[in-house]
Design a protein around this motif. Sequence first.
Motif, PDB file in Angstrom:
ATOM      1  N   ASP A 193     -31.539 -18.230 -15.926  1.00  0.00           N
ATOM      2  CA  ASP A 193     -32.339 -17.183 -16.571  1.00  0.00           C
ATOM      3  C   ASP A 193     -31.474 -16.060 -17.140  1.00  0.00           C
ATOM      4  O   ASP A 193     -31.975 -15.004 -17.522  1.00  0.00           O
ATOM      5  CB  ASP A 193     -33.380 -16.621 -15.606  1.00  0.00           C
ATOM      6  CG  ASP A 193     -32.750 -15.981 -14.377  1.00  0.00           C
ATOM      7  OD1 ASP A 193     -31.500 -15.905 -14.306  1.00  0.00           O
ATOM      8  OD2 ASP A 193     -33.503 -15.564 -13.481  1.00  0.00           O
ATOM      9  N   HIS A 194     -30.176 -16.264 -17.170  1.00  0.00           N
ATOM     10  CA  HIS A 194     -29.255 -15.324 -17.804  1.00  0.00           C
ATOM     11  C   HIS A 194     -28.128 -16.124 -18.458  1.00  0.00           C
ATOM     12  O   HIS A 194     -28.052 -17.340 -18.282  1.00  0.00           O
ATOM     13  CB  HIS A 194     -28.702 -14.320 -16.793  1.00  0.00           C
ATOM     14  CG  HIS A 194     -27.870 -14.958 -15.721  1.00  0.00           C
ATOM     15  ND1 HIS A 194     -28.421 -15.611 -14.639  1.00  0.00           N
ATOM     16  CD2 HIS A 194     -26.527 -15.044 -15.558  1.00  0.00           C
ATOM     17  CE1 HIS A 194     -27.461 -16.067 -13.859  1.00  0.00           C
ATOM     18  NE2 HIS A 194     -26.304 -15.748 -14.400  1.00  0.00           N
ATOM     19  N   GLU A 195     -27.294 -15.450 -19.217  1.00  0.00           N
ATOM     20  CA  GLU A 195     -26.223 -16.121 -19.959  1.00  0.00           C
ATOM     21  C   GLU A 195     -24.865 -15.652 -19.455  1.00  0.00           C
ATOM     22  O   GLU A 195     -24.303 -14.683 -19.963  1.00  0.00           O
ATOM     23  CB  GLU A 195     -26.364 -15.840 -21.464  1.00  0.00           C
ATOM     24  CG  GLU A 195     -27.594 -16.441 -22.099  1.00  0.00           C
ATOM     25  CD  GLU A 195     -27.592 -17.961 -22.090  1.00  0.00           C
ATOM     26  OE1 GLU A 195     -26.497 -18.574 -22.070  1.00  0.00           O
ATOM     27  OE2 GLU A 195     -28.692 -18.543 -22.084  1.00  0.00           O
ATOM     28  N   GLU A 249     -20.758 -15.784 -18.839  1.00  0.00           N
ATOM     29  CA  GLU A 249     -19.609 -16.301 -19.578  1.00  0.00           C
ATOM     30  C   GLU A 249     -19.320 -17.703 -19.045  1.00  0.00           C
ATOM     31  O   GLU A 249     -19.334 -17.929 -17.835  1.00  0.00           O
ATOM     32  CB  GLU A 249     -18.389 -15.409 -19.372  1.00  0.00           C
ATOM     33  CG  GLU A 249     -18.517 -14.028 -19.956  1.00  0.00           C
ATOM     34  CD  GLU A 249     -17.278 -13.187 -19.691  1.00  0.00           C
ATOM     35  OE1 GLU A 249     -16.224 -13.747 -19.334  1.00  0.00           O
ATOM     36  OE2 GLU A 249     -17.386 -11.961 -19.833  1.00  0.00           O
ATOM     37  N   THR A 297     -19.831 -20.749 -26.065  1.00  0.00           N
ATOM     38  CA  THR A 297     -21.230 -20.306 -26.049  1.00  0.00           C
ATOM     39  C   THR A 297     -22.149 -21.466 -26.397  1.00  0.00           C
ATOM     40  O   THR A 297     -23.326 -21.261 -26.679  1.00  0.00           O
ATOM     41  CB  THR A 297     -21.446 -19.165 -27.061  1.00  0.00           C
ATOM     42  OG1 THR A 297     -21.071 -19.618 -28.368  1.00  0.00           O
ATOM     43  CG2 THR A 297     -20.630 -17.943 -26.683  1.00  0.00           C
ATOM     44  N   ARG A 347     -26.014 -25.461 -23.018  1.00  0.00           N
ATOM     45  CA  ARG A 347     -27.428 -25.277 -22.681  1.00  0.00           C
ATOM     46  C   ARG A 347     -27.605 -25.538 -21.186  1.00  0.00           C
ATOM     47  O   ARG A 347     -27.103 -26.539 -20.661  1.00  0.00           O
ATOM     48  CB  ARG A 347     -28.312 -26.235 -23.485  1.00  0.00           C
ATOM     49  CG  ARG A 347     -29.817 -25.987 -23.230  1.00  0.00           C
ATOM     50  CD  ARG A 347     -30.682 -26.944 -24.013  1.00  0.00           C
ATOM     51  NE  ARG A 347     -30.535 -28.284 -23.463  1.00  0.00           N
ATOM     52  CZ  ARG A 347     -30.685 -29.406 -24.168  1.00  0.00           C
ATOM     53  NH1 ARG A 347     -30.966 -29.360 -25.448  1.00  0.00           N
ATOM     54  NH2 ARG A 347     -30.546 -30.587 -23.592  1.00  0.00           N
ATOM     55  N   HIS A 348     -28.339 -24.644 -20.534  1.00  0.00           N
ATOM     56  CA  HIS A 348     -28.556 -24.753 -19.089  1.00  0.00           C
ATOM     57  C   HIS A 348     -29.909 -24.137 -18.764  1.00  0.00           C
ATOM     58  O   HIS A 348     -30.601 -23.624 -19.650  1.00  0.00           O
ATOM     59  CB  HIS A 348     -27.437 -24.033 -18.330  1.00  0.00           C
ATOM     60  CG  HIS A 348     -27.238 -22.623 -18.773  1.00  0.00           C
ATOM     61  ND1 HIS A 348     -28.059 -21.581 -18.397  1.00  0.00           N
ATOM     62  CD2 HIS A 348     -26.315 -22.068 -19.608  1.00  0.00           C
ATOM     63  CE1 HIS A 348     -27.658 -20.459 -18.936  1.00  0.00           C
ATOM     64  NE2 HIS A 348     -26.599 -20.720 -19.693  1.00  0.00           N
ATOM     65  N   TYR A 378     -22.592 -10.745 -13.496  1.00  0.00           N
ATOM     66  CA  TYR A 378     -22.619 -12.137 -13.071  1.00  0.00           C
ATOM     67  C   TYR A 378     -21.218 -12.726 -13.062  1.00  0.00           C
ATOM     68  O   TYR A 378     -20.370 -12.370 -13.896  1.00  0.00           O
ATOM     69  CB  TYR A 378     -23.502 -12.947 -14.012  1.00  0.00           C
ATOM     70  CG  TYR A 378     -24.943 -12.514 -14.025  1.00  0.00           C
ATOM     71  CD1 TYR A 378     -25.781 -12.797 -12.950  1.00  0.00           C
ATOM     72  CD2 TYR A 378     -25.469 -11.808 -15.106  1.00  0.00           C
ATOM     73  CE1 TYR A 378     -27.105 -12.393 -12.949  1.00  0.00           C
ATOM     74  CE2 TYR A 378     -26.799 -11.409 -15.113  1.00  0.00           C
ATOM     75  CZ  TYR A 378     -27.610 -11.704 -14.034  1.00  0.00           C
ATOM     76  OH  TYR A 378     -28.919 -11.314 -14.036  1.00  0.00           O
TER      77      TYR A 378
END
Length: 197
Positions: A92-94, A96, A85, A88-89, A2
């Motif tokens: 559906d993935h994290e 960088e 880190t 908050r969003h 990503y």
Amino acid sequence: MYDPHFFGYGSLVNRRTHIYNPVRPATLFGWRREWRATALRPAAFLTARPVEGDAQIDGLIAPVPGADWAALDLREEGYNRLPTTAVRHDMDHEPEIAVYSIPPREDDGTDNPILLSYLDVVVQGFLEVFGEDGVTRFFESTDNWTLPIADDRHMPLYPRAQEMTLQEVSLTDHWLAALNVTRIPVEETGLGYDAAP
């Protein structure tokens, strides 16, 4: 793999000022905004700093294609790009995520004014994305309103200045009055087009 994202909490919330897409509303925890006057420029910067407690600020995240940070780093000259880190969003993935922040400097504490055209752009973005409640949260989660405002609406010095509606102008003016912020005609400040962050 990503793309990395940035978290924008000021003018980057105004989608008219950049080309990064898609944008998503997000919240950064453990930070507050502040107006920072330094010797870097004759007008104040809007920055953010980590704080103790349950502070949070609204903003947008957007991808930086191919991790090509050069253009954004240039726009945010004077800021450090920091990994975080604490965002908050609804993705559906994290990915960088980075946030831009000006580190404390020995020359902090000058009384460089805030450009009204810069503030207008920020308010316009928050109103569009988060509504009037979001504008309220912006003002309440931003510090250092003791700095004066340089009123440059009739000749904007901010390079990404936008056309403002009556509602947007009235909302900004309402908050400046409520916070008792001093307004100075820009002609009295000696600021020029090199002033804007």
